[in-house]
Write a protein that holds these residues in place. Structure first.
Motif, mmCIF file in Angstrom:
data_model
loop_
_atom_site.group_PDB
_atom_site.id
_atom_site.type_symbol
_atom_site.label_atom_id
_atom_site.label_comp_id
_atom_site.label_asym_id
_atom_site.label_seq_id
_atom_site.Cartn_x
_atom_site.Cartn_y
_atom_site.Cartn_z
ATOM 1 N N GLN A 27 17.651 125.620 72.149
ATOM 2 C CA GLN A 27 17.017 125.193 70.913
ATOM 3 C C GLN A 27 17.631 125.900 69.711
ATOM 4 O O GLN A 27 17.844 125.284 68.661
ATOM 5 C CB GLN A 27 15.510 125.435 70.952
ATOM 6 C CG GLN A 27 14.816 124.787 69.772
ATOM 7 C CD GLN A 27 13.316 124.822 69.896
ATOM 8 O OE1 GLN A 27 12.767 125.750 70.475
ATOM 9 N NE2 GLN A 27 12.657 123.835 69.348
ATOM 10 N N THR A 30 21.171 124.286 69.196
ATOM 11 C CA THR A 30 21.084 122.948 68.604
ATOM 12 C C THR A 30 20.582 123.019 67.170
ATOM 13 O O THR A 30 20.977 122.203 66.341
ATOM 14 C CB THR A 30 20.180 122.013 69.438
ATOM 15 O OG1 THR A 30 18.881 122.600 69.573
ATOM 16 C CG2 THR A 30 20.781 121.735 70.799
ATOM 17 N N HIS A 79 17.311 118.776 70.639
ATOM 18 C CA HIS A 79 16.486 119.715 69.870
ATOM 19 C C HIS A 79 15.035 119.222 69.784
ATOM 20 O O HIS A 79 14.095 119.997 69.972
ATOM 21 C CB HIS A 79 17.086 119.884 68.472
ATOM 22 C CG HIS A 79 16.458 120.964 67.666
ATOM 23 N ND1 HIS A 79 16.722 122.296 67.884
ATOM 24 C CD2 HIS A 79 15.574 120.915 66.641
ATOM 25 C CE1 HIS A 79 16.029 123.026 67.027
ATOM 26 N NE2 HIS A 79 15.323 122.215 66.258
#
Length: 126
Positions: A27, A30, A79
């Motif tokens: 996460q 991204t 994401h």
């Protein structure tokens, strides 16, 4: 109170620490890529402002632009899937959790697939 044995057992609903770390890192990665790809997307939108359809198709047919668009949608979808997964885990109960995660995963696969097909259609067939 939750004891240490429950937390350290990978078969409990707390999940694997390695999986959580991988999702955390993914996460963050991204998110950083989203910043760069957003700059590309702003350039792309400004470039297309006021253009005719033929000029738009020519711009999208450029391999670097097409690749940028595909990377953008895949990155944003990954994401989004991770972020929504966290929200689902935090706010839904076990029964609702499974269905919501299935819908989240289906959406995160369906949207990029359709978008990639659309970009491929423009690139190969105009």
């Amino acid at each position: 109170m939750i004891d240490k044995a429950t937390l350290s057992n990978p078969k409990t609903h707390y999940g694997s620490g390695k999986h959580a770390t991988r999702e955390f890192r993914t996460q963050r990665l991204t998110g950083m890529l989203n910043v760069l790809l957003t700059i590309f997307f702003v350039w792309f939108v400004v470039r297309l402002a006021g253009a005719e359809r033929a000029e738009m198709v020519d711009i999208v047919r450029n391999p670097l632009v097409a690749l940028g668009l595909v990377l953008l949608i895949v990155n944003v979808s990954v994401h989004m899937r991770i972020g929504m997964h966290e929200v689902i885990e935090d706010y839904l109960y076990e029964g609702q959790n499974r269905l919501a995660n299935m819908a989240n995963n289906a959406f995160a696969i369906f949207v990029p697939a359709v978008t990639i097909l659309a970009v491929a259609k423009i690139v190969f067939w105009g």
